[in-house]
Write an enzyme that holds these catalytic residues in place. Structure first.
Site, PDB file in Angstrom:
ATOM      1  N   GLY A  97       0.815  -1.216   0.000  1.00  0.00           N
ATOM      2  CA  GLY A  97       0.000   0.000   0.000  1.00  0.00           C
ATOM      3  C   GLY A  97       0.842   1.257   0.000  1.00  0.00           C
ATOM      4  N   GLU A 140      -1.230  -1.723  -5.909  1.00  0.00           N
ATOM      5  CA  GLU A 140      -2.406  -1.025  -5.368  1.00  0.00           C
ATOM      6  C   GLU A 140      -2.473   0.404  -5.906  1.00  0.00           C
ATOM      7  OE1 GLU A 140      -2.637  -1.431  -1.095  1.00  0.00           O
ATOM      8  OE2 GLU A 140      -1.941  -3.467  -1.184  1.00  0.00           O
ATOM      9  N   TYR A 260      -7.218  -5.250  12.622  1.00  0.00           N
ATOM     10  CA  TYR A 260      -7.082  -3.916  13.221  1.00  0.00           C
ATOM     11  C   TYR A 260      -8.410  -3.202  13.016  1.00  0.00           C
ATOM     12  CZ  TYR A 260      -6.702  -2.540   8.372  1.00  0.00           C
ATOM     13  OH  TYR A 260      -6.970  -2.379   7.034  1.00  0.00           O
ATOM     14  N   TRP A 341      -4.801  -9.345   7.088  1.00  0.00           N
ATOM     15  CA  TRP A 341      -3.771  -8.302   7.090  1.00  0.00           C
ATOM     16  C   TRP A 341      -3.826  -7.653   8.464  1.00  0.00           C
ATOM     17  CZ3 TRP A 341       0.449  -6.649   4.788  1.00  0.00           C
ATOM     18  CH2 TRP A 341       0.949  -5.396   5.189  1.00  0.00           C
TER      19      TRP A 341
END
Ligand SMILES: *[C@@H]1O[C@H](CO)[C@@H](O)[C@H](O)[C@H]1NC(C)=O
Length: 361
Positions: A97, A140, A260, A341
């Site tokens: 990312g 990405e 997360y 992730w």
């Protein structure tokens, strides 16, 4: 007739043997080397596939490289995790990312055949030299019709090169996967070549998270990665449905699980539902840190999400219950599996365990 029967039998046996070489499902996890989690501290028994993130793209040579900081830990990653769980497969993940600058580097690489060849040949060399079982493309994101065409050329040529390398080395072909956009909310999915992906990649990791972040929506609390979204357009289910519509079979789709969440500051501590007023967004928080915050936890089955609040602190995230229910969705819908992730953010493998149990053996 006998000939026909004998040969159908051979064909069926061959297909069965080929089938056995592939896993029937993925329970995936990204290991982000910069997270500080040592490979030796991973419990690989929760996973069928682990992704080593990230290798880099050299913008002068268009070769894939591993940074000096990652060289030693990547080269021993596979043997370290396989010492504990011999069946786990490892893939070297390329990119990540890095925003529009990194996306542009991938677009430049994919735009010319000679650059694609550099990328492909170096990636295969790196995978073999470092004992990975496969390669994972994290561009990405492709973001134009030109990118779409070039993405298609890249993975077609990659597949051909991987097959040729397997024939000459006598080793099983490297696995090829890609991490891809999870919703039109994140990036227009129409810029992916669905049929080329279906034909040339083993599967895709659909990043069905970060849909409603506290950076994007600082004044109202959100379910950041809802499985379903009755009041809005975007959800994990919406993204998965679009991917199937693009022509990628369910059996090649892995659902993304975020380990997360996102934090908000509530305007009023007594008003703590999803879509409550907030004074500001306070960014991403690891699952283990949310768990340790000692906040009151609520599961919301409408969105398949969890939130927690304490004073004006408010967290939208996934705990074991919402994670397990997302995995049930993946299984019931005939998807290939799921991936997380990233695994360092888990709390004593609680989410990894919940996901793995929910999928089953
Ligand atoms: C989930 O949250 C939404 C938004 O706050 C609310 O409208 C809905 O009733 C909640 N669902 C459940 C099952 O509590």
């Amino acid at each position: 007739m006998a000939y026909y029967i004998k040969h159908s039998f051979l064909l069926i046996s061959t297909l069965m043997i080929l089938r056995l070489q592939f896993s029937s499902a993925i329970k995936g996890g990204y290991w982000y080397s910069d997270s500080g989690l040592a490979a030796s501290d991973i419990n690989p028994s929760y996973f069928t596939h682990l992704f080593s993130a990230f290798a880099d793209l050299d913008t002068t040579t268009y070769q894939v490289t591993i940074s000096p900081a990652n060289a030693a830990r990547f080269s021993t990653f596979t043997q370290t995790v396989q010492a504990k769980s011999s069946s786990v497969k490892t893939l070297l993940s390329i990119g990540g990312g890095g925003g529009s600058t990194l996306a542009q580097k991938f677009a430049n690489m994919a735009s010319q055949a000679s650059r694609r060849k550099s990328f492909i040949d170096s990636s295969i060399r790196l995978a073999r030299n470092n004992n990975f079982h496969g390669l994972d493309l994290d561009w990405e994101y492709p973001s134009s019709d030109t990118d779409k065409t070039n993405f298609g050329s890249l993975i077609k040529e990659w597949r051909a090169a991987v097959a040729a390398e397997s024939r000459s080395s006598g080793k099983p072909a490297l696995l090829l996967s890609a991490a891809v956009g999870g919703s039109d909310q994140i990036t227009p999915l129409k810029y992916y070549p669905g049929p080329d992906i279906a034909n040339n990649l083993d599967w895709i990791n659909v990043m069905t998270y970060d849909l409603f972040t506290s950076d994007g929506y600082p004044t109202v609390t959100q379910a950041p990665a809802p499985l379903k979204n009755p009041t809005g357009q975007f959800s994990a289910d919406e993204g998965i449905t679009k991917w199937i519509g693009l022509g990628v079979p369910k059996s090649k789709i892995a659902l993304g699980l975020p380990f997360y969440g996102f934090k908000w500051a509530l305007s009023d501590p007594n008003n703590h539902r999803i879509f409550s007023k907030a004074t500001q967004g306070l960014g991403a928080v690891k699952y283990k840190d949310i768990k340790n915050a000692g906040a009151q936890i609520v599961y919301n089955s409408t969105y398949t999400t969890t939130y927690a609040f304490k004073g004006t602190d408010w967290y939208g995230y996934d705990d074991t219950q919402s994670t397990a229910n997302k995995v049930s969705y993946a299984k019931q819908n005939g998807l290939f599996g799921y991936f997380a992730w990233h695994i360092e953010q888990d709390s004593n493998w609680a989410l990894s365990d919940a996901a793995s149990r929910s999928w089953g053996a």
